[in-house]
Design a protein around this motif. Structure first.
Motif, PDB file in Angstrom:
ATOM      1  N   LEU A  97       0.838  -1.207   0.000  1.00  0.00           N
ATOM      2  CA  LEU A  97       0.000   0.000   0.000  1.00  0.00           C
ATOM      3  C   LEU A  97       0.872   1.257   0.000  1.00  0.00           C
ATOM      4  O   LEU A  97       0.603   2.211  -0.740  1.00  0.00           O
ATOM      5  CB  LEU A  97      -0.914   0.012   1.229  1.00  0.00           C
ATOM      6  N   ALA A  98       1.934   1.241   0.828  1.00  0.00           N
ATOM      7  CA  ALA A  98       2.805   2.413   0.887  1.00  0.00           C
ATOM      8  C   ALA A  98       3.462   2.666  -0.466  1.00  0.00           C
ATOM      9  O   ALA A  98       3.533   3.809  -0.925  1.00  0.00           O
ATOM     10  CB  ALA A  98       3.873   2.206   1.965  1.00  0.00           C
ATOM     11  N   SER A  99       3.903   1.596  -1.122  1.00  0.00           N
ATOM     12  CA  SER A  99       4.576   1.789  -2.409  1.00  0.00           C
ATOM     13  C   SER A  99       3.603   2.324  -3.452  1.00  0.00           C
ATOM     14  O   SER A  99       3.963   3.123  -4.310  1.00  0.00           O
ATOM     15  CB  SER A  99       5.213   0.482  -2.879  1.00  0.00           C
ATOM     16  N   VAL A 100       2.351   1.900  -3.357  1.00  0.00           N
ATOM     17  CA  VAL A 100       1.357   2.397  -4.317  1.00  0.00           C
ATOM     18  C   VAL A 100       1.030   3.863  -4.016  1.00  0.00           C
ATOM     19  O   VAL A 100       0.899   4.692  -4.921  1.00  0.00           O
ATOM     20  CB  VAL A 100       0.077   1.531  -4.259  1.00  0.00           C
ATOM     21  N   TYR A 101       0.934   4.186  -2.710  1.00  0.00           N
ATOM     22  CA  TYR A 101       0.582   5.560  -2.340  1.00  0.00           C
ATOM     23  C   TYR A 101       1.611   6.545  -2.878  1.00  0.00           C
ATOM     24  O   TYR A 101       1.275   7.574  -3.453  1.00  0.00           O
ATOM     25  CB  TYR A 101       0.479   5.668  -0.814  1.00  0.00           C
ATOM     26  N   PHE A 102       2.914   6.221  -2.661  1.00  0.00           N
ATOM     27  CA  PHE A 102       3.955   7.157  -3.076  1.00  0.00           C
ATOM     28  C   PHE A 102       4.395   6.940  -4.521  1.00  0.00           C
ATOM     29  O   PHE A 102       4.946   7.850  -5.137  1.00  0.00           O
ATOM     30  CB  PHE A 102       5.180   7.024  -2.159  1.00  0.00           C
ATOM     31  N   GLY A 103       4.179   5.735  -5.037  1.00  0.00           N
ATOM     32  CA  GLY A 103       4.816   5.372  -6.302  1.00  0.00           C
ATOM     33  C   GLY A 103       3.969   5.552  -7.541  1.00  0.00           C
ATOM     34  O   GLY A 103       4.429   5.329  -8.654  1.00  0.00           O
ATOM     35  N   THR A 104       2.707   5.935  -7.385  1.00  0.00           N
ATOM     36  CA  THR A 104       1.862   6.005  -8.574  1.00  0.00           C
ATOM     37  C   THR A 104       1.631   7.440  -9.020  1.00  0.00           C
ATOM     38  O   THR A 104       0.581   7.777  -9.550  1.00  0.00           O
ATOM     39  CB  THR A 104       0.504   5.329  -8.324  1.00  0.00           C
ATOM     40  N   GLY A 105       2.612   8.309  -8.766  1.00  0.00           N
ATOM     41  CA  GLY A 105       2.490   9.657  -9.317  1.00  0.00           C
ATOM     42  C   GLY A 105       2.569  10.755  -8.278  1.00  0.00           C
ATOM     43  O   GLY A 105       2.708  11.929  -8.618  1.00  0.00           O
ATOM     44  N   LEU A 118      10.981   3.942  -2.266  1.00  0.00           N
ATOM     45  CA  LEU A 118       9.795   3.088  -2.155  1.00  0.00           C
ATOM     46  C   LEU A 118      10.048   1.935  -1.185  1.00  0.00           C
ATOM     47  O   LEU A 118       9.192   1.581  -0.371  1.00  0.00           O
ATOM     48  CB  LEU A 118       9.393   2.536  -3.526  1.00  0.00           C
ATOM     49  N   LEU A 119      11.258   1.344  -1.274  1.00  0.00           N
ATOM     50  CA  LEU A 119      11.581   0.249  -0.352  1.00  0.00           C
ATOM     51  C   LEU A 119      11.539   0.745   1.084  1.00  0.00           C
ATOM     52  O   LEU A 119      11.031   0.057   1.981  1.00  0.00           O
ATOM     53  CB  LEU A 119      12.961  -0.320  -0.676  1.00  0.00           C
ATOM     54  N   LEU A 120      12.009   1.974   1.291  1.00  0.00           N
ATOM     55  CA  LEU A 120      12.044   2.529   2.640  1.00  0.00           C
ATOM     56  C   LEU A 120      10.631   2.758   3.180  1.00  0.00           C
ATOM     57  O   LEU A 120      10.308   2.344   4.303  1.00  0.00           O
ATOM     58  CB  LEU A 120      12.834   3.840   2.644  1.00  0.00           C
ATOM     59  N   VAL A 121       9.778   3.399   2.373  1.00  0.00           N
ATOM     60  CA  VAL A 121       8.421   3.663   2.889  1.00  0.00           C
ATOM     61  C   VAL A 121       7.673   2.350   3.103  1.00  0.00           C
ATOM     62  O   VAL A 121       6.890   2.214   4.047  1.00  0.00           O
ATOM     63  CB  VAL A 121       7.613   4.611   1.965  1.00  0.00           C
ATOM     64  N   GLY A 122       7.941   1.356   2.258  1.00  0.00           N
ATOM     65  CA  GLY A 122       7.307   0.048   2.440  1.00  0.00           C
ATOM     66  C   GLY A 122       7.726  -0.578   3.755  1.00  0.00           C
ATOM     67  O   GLY A 122       6.909  -1.097   4.510  1.00  0.00           O
ATOM     68  N   ALA A 123       9.041  -0.482   4.036  1.00  0.00           N
ATOM     69  CA  ALA A 123       9.548  -1.051   5.285  1.00  0.00           C
ATOM     70  C   ALA A 123       8.940  -0.324   6.478  1.00  0.00           C
ATOM     71  O   ALA A 123       8.540  -0.952   7.463  1.00  0.00           O
ATOM     72  CB  ALA A 123      11.074  -0.947   5.316  1.00  0.00           C
ATOM     73  N   LEU A 124       8.840   1.014   6.367  1.00  0.00           N
ATOM     74  CA  LEU A 124       8.268   1.781   7.472  1.00  0.00           C
ATOM     75  C   LEU A 124       6.812   1.385   7.693  1.00  0.00           C
ATOM     76  O   LEU A 124       6.366   1.225   8.835  1.00  0.00           O
ATOM     77  CB  LEU A 124       8.372   3.286   7.176  1.00  0.00           C
ATOM     78  N   SER A 261       8.468  -5.107  -3.208  1.00  0.00           N
ATOM     79  CA  SER A 261       9.126  -5.849  -4.278  1.00  0.00           C
ATOM     80  C   SER A 261       8.112  -6.545  -5.185  1.00  0.00           C
ATOM     81  O   SER A 261       8.299  -6.597  -6.397  1.00  0.00           O
ATOM     82  CB  SER A 261      10.109  -6.843  -3.652  1.00  0.00           C
ATOM     83  N   GLU A 262       7.031  -7.057  -4.610  1.00  0.00           N
ATOM     84  CA  GLU A 262       6.026  -7.719  -5.443  1.00  0.00           C
ATOM     85  C   GLU A 262       5.290  -6.714  -6.329  1.00  0.00           C
ATOM     86  O   GLU A 262       4.984  -6.988  -7.479  1.00  0.00           O
ATOM     87  CB  GLU A 262       5.009  -8.468  -4.565  1.00  0.00           C
TER      88      GLU A 262
END
Lengths: 350, 315
Positions: A97-105, A118-124, A261-262
């Motif tokens: 969810l975090a990667s989608v929130y920050f990574g889709t624009g 993205l890896l960092l926000v996902g881990a957080l 990563s997925e």
């Protein structure tokens, strides 16, 4: 029947435990294959061929092992301190969810910053989700197994809401899925053909890093001390609660990275079937690895080969693909017994 | 708010609550018996799946309904025996064993289902338990319809509460079970075999869990779907803590949760699209966590819960 502690556990015996467990698992599950009226050796040969038999199969096996390595590491770290995090599935989705929130624009950075970001926000996000059960455990002594398990269901429903509601991609022809990760956020492919992506490097690095932390740092020592004997650790001046919180943050973070990563490496966007239970299989990975960070890599490869191989086996002969899940479940029970036999001997009284 | 009160006043809501509570009662009582004997049984989710599949399959293959319940119970007891062998006799981690049994039991259920019905695309149906209105009592307005016009399995679930209470608190066997969970050394000193008591408790508890699963496929619905148990087992584990290991309180807790579930289905319909349905579905899980938080300070865990007993070992 009496159980007696062995005087010492030889390294050879300890090393043999996972191999014996795998062998026992294959033997036990051969009963199901016989029931399906398929010759056992042929079925396992098909499984092996499906997982390793071609370059395509190999790539698939490695691709599938990436999330298993990360969730396996997440479980291994947590179990080391006897913090039973069964919520890697939910934490994986939190990371996704975090990667989608920050990574889709929302933001767009050059690729060499965007991917680590993205890896960092996902881990957080993964760590933050596990913070709830860990604080409940340390402050109120609420059992973490049940809370982490229940949060898995809450997270799945949250994802379902977001991809059907506010985060649904309007361009997806009505399919419940999010928009795609921006080009700079996508984990680069490792090979020109196939789906293998840089997540593999992330997972391998994570394994080495976790190993180094456990082996060479004070925190790693404290994690192991708390797992061995929390009371003794407390007496020797270790802040047990603090150690458990740090452990949980690392554990949740690793599972969160699996989600990033997925999404950013494999699918490109988030759907409800992102993970077919990677979080739960992570428990099996960690147990087969005997909670050792580096052994998580072969253990994850083994279990991913079972999933990939079982898929192609069930296409060739008439065995339901659920055989893979049965193998995983049996392997957890088998490794428990095999590890016990390295430390104890069973004596039957006459 | 007035809508909620309207829902509370309908007979349908109460009838649904009593129906939905049945698997929770079986599961919670089963888990309670295991934990009272000192064994945390996290195989519950998988054992309920086994019960749901095996009971249904028994009937689908031509057996009768009560035979199916019995079959489900014995399958549950069998997995209970597996659990007890690992945790009680081999003294292995109760957490990991439980998760392993859940993984193994649920995947095995799906495997067996697919083996026996390889080409079923829409899940086939059976003739489930019919409601059996109890004469006279079911004529009472509202209460009668809700409480006394239910499936026989629901009556069995409600009956199990006083039976389990009586067995645990008023019989020598129950005393031995509770002692095994509090002070196993004292049990051994009485000449009672702790390992046998714990094994028996886990087997009986697991049989009850499996009947809870069977209720879902044989009375509530009439088919077996994948992921049908859907976390109910974990909710039962939380309910045991909420009930502080007492059968009567377990019934109250289960009723609260069942009421909530019956309420959310109806509230979903009346709220239209204002609140997304996912939030209603989250309620039982969030409530379970809240219930554990509320009871956390007061929780009186059985003293020997999670502690393996090795005969002849010094304490």
């Amino acid at each position: 029947m009496q159980i007696e502690l062995r005087d010492h556990t030889s390294l050879l015996r300890a090393g043999m435990a996972p191999i014996a467990a795998v062998f026992a698992t294959l033997v036990i599950c051969s009963a199901l294959i016989l029931w399906a009226d398929v010759p056992v050796l042929e079925a396992y040969a098909l499984l092996f061929k499906g997982a390793f038999g071609s370059s395509f199969a190999l790539k698939e096996t490695f691709t599938r092992s990436i999330p298993l390595m990360l969730t396996g590491l997440a479980v291994a770290v947590a179990f080391r301190s006897k913090f039973y995090n069964i919520g890697a599935e939910g934490q994986l989705y939190a990371g996704a969810l975090a990667s989608v929130y920050f990574g889709t624009g929302l933001i767009d950075l050059p690729v060499f910053i965007m991917v680590p970001f993205l890896l960092l926000v996902g881990a957080l996000a993964g760590g933050a989700l596990l913070l709830v059960p860990v604080l409940l455990k340390t402050k109120l002594k609420v059992d973490e197994v049940v809370t982490t398990l229940l949060l898995n269901f809450v997270m799945l429903l949250m994802v379902s809401y977001l991809i059907e509601g506010p985060w649904r991609d309007p361009m997806a022809m009505g399919w419940p899925q999010t928009a795609s990760i921006v080009d700079n956020g996508v984990l680069p492919a490792l090979l020109t053909k196939g789906r293998l992506h840089a997540g593999l490097i992330v997972a391998l690095l994570a394994a080495v890093l976790v190993w180094a932390v456990m082996r060479f740092t004070v925190l790693g020592y404290e994690i192991k001390a708390v797992g061995f004997n929390a009371k003794a650790a407390e007496f020797s001046g270790i802040n047990v609660n603090k150690t458990v919180v740090y452990t949980a943050l690392i554990s949740g973070g690793l599972a969160g990275i699996a989600g990033v990563s997925e999404v950013a490496g494999l699918k490109g966007y988030l759907t409800l079937d992102l993970s077919p239970g990677f979080g739960y299989t992570g428990v099996a990975v960690a147990m087969l690895a005997r909670l050792h960070p580096l052994s998580v890599v072969p253990a994850a490869l083994f279990l991913s080969s079972i999933y990939v191989g079982a898929d192609s086996m069930s296409r060739a002969v008439n065995i339901p693909t659920y055989i893979a899940d049965v193998l995983v479940g049996v392997s957890v029970l088998a490794i428990l017994v095999c590890v016990m036999l390295t430390q104890y001997k069973i004596r039957f009284r006459q | 708010m007035s809508e909620l009160i309207d829902i509370l006043l309908t007979t349908g809501f109460w009838a649904a609550t009593i129906r939905i509570v049945s698997p929770l009662i079986f599961g919670t009582l089963g888990e309670l018996i295991c934990e009272r004997a000192g064994v945390l049984n996290l195989g519950i989710e998988g054992i309920m799946t086994v019960g749901a599949m095996s009971g249904w399959m028994w009937v689908y293959q031509g057996g009768d309904l009560w035979g199916g319940v019995l079959f489900a119970a014995s399958m549950g007891a069998l997995f209970g025996l597996l659990h007890a062998t690992f945790t009680v006799h081999l003294c292995l981690s109760q957490h990991v064993t439980g998760i392993g049994i859940t993984l193994f039991a649920s995947s095995l259920s799906y495997f067996v289902y697919r083996m026996l019905l390889p080409s079923a695309t829409t899940p086939p149906k059976i003739e489930p338990f019919q409601n059996y209105p109890i004469p006279l009592l079911s004529d009472i307005p509202m209460v009668g319809e809700a409480l006394f016009n239910q499936s026989p399995l629901t009556y069995l679930a409600l009956l199990c509460v006083p039976i389990v209470w009586y067995m645990l608190h008023r019989t020598p066997i129950g005393l031995a079970v509770r002692m095994a969970g509090e002070n196993p050394v004292a049990v051994e000193a009485q000449g009672i075999n702790v390992l046998a008591v714990r094994t028996g408790a886990v087997m009986v508890g697991s049989a009850l869990m499996a009947v809870g699963g069977a209720f879902i496929t044989m009375s509530w619905f009439d088919a077996f779907y994948f992921g049908m148990v859907n976390g109910r087992g974990w909710i039962c584990v939380a309910l045991v803590i909420f009930a502080s290991w007492k059968p009567g309180k377990a019934l109250l807790g289960a009723l609260l949760f069942a009421g909530l579930e019956a309420m959310q289905v109806r509230a979903q319909l009346s709220s239209g699209t204002v609140i997304p349905y996912q939030f209603f579905l989250m309620l039982p899980y969030v409530m379970s966590i809240l219930a554990m938080i509320v009871m956390a300070r007061k929780a009186k865990y059985p003293q020997a819960l999670l502690v393996p007993f090795r005969r002849g070992e010094r304490v």
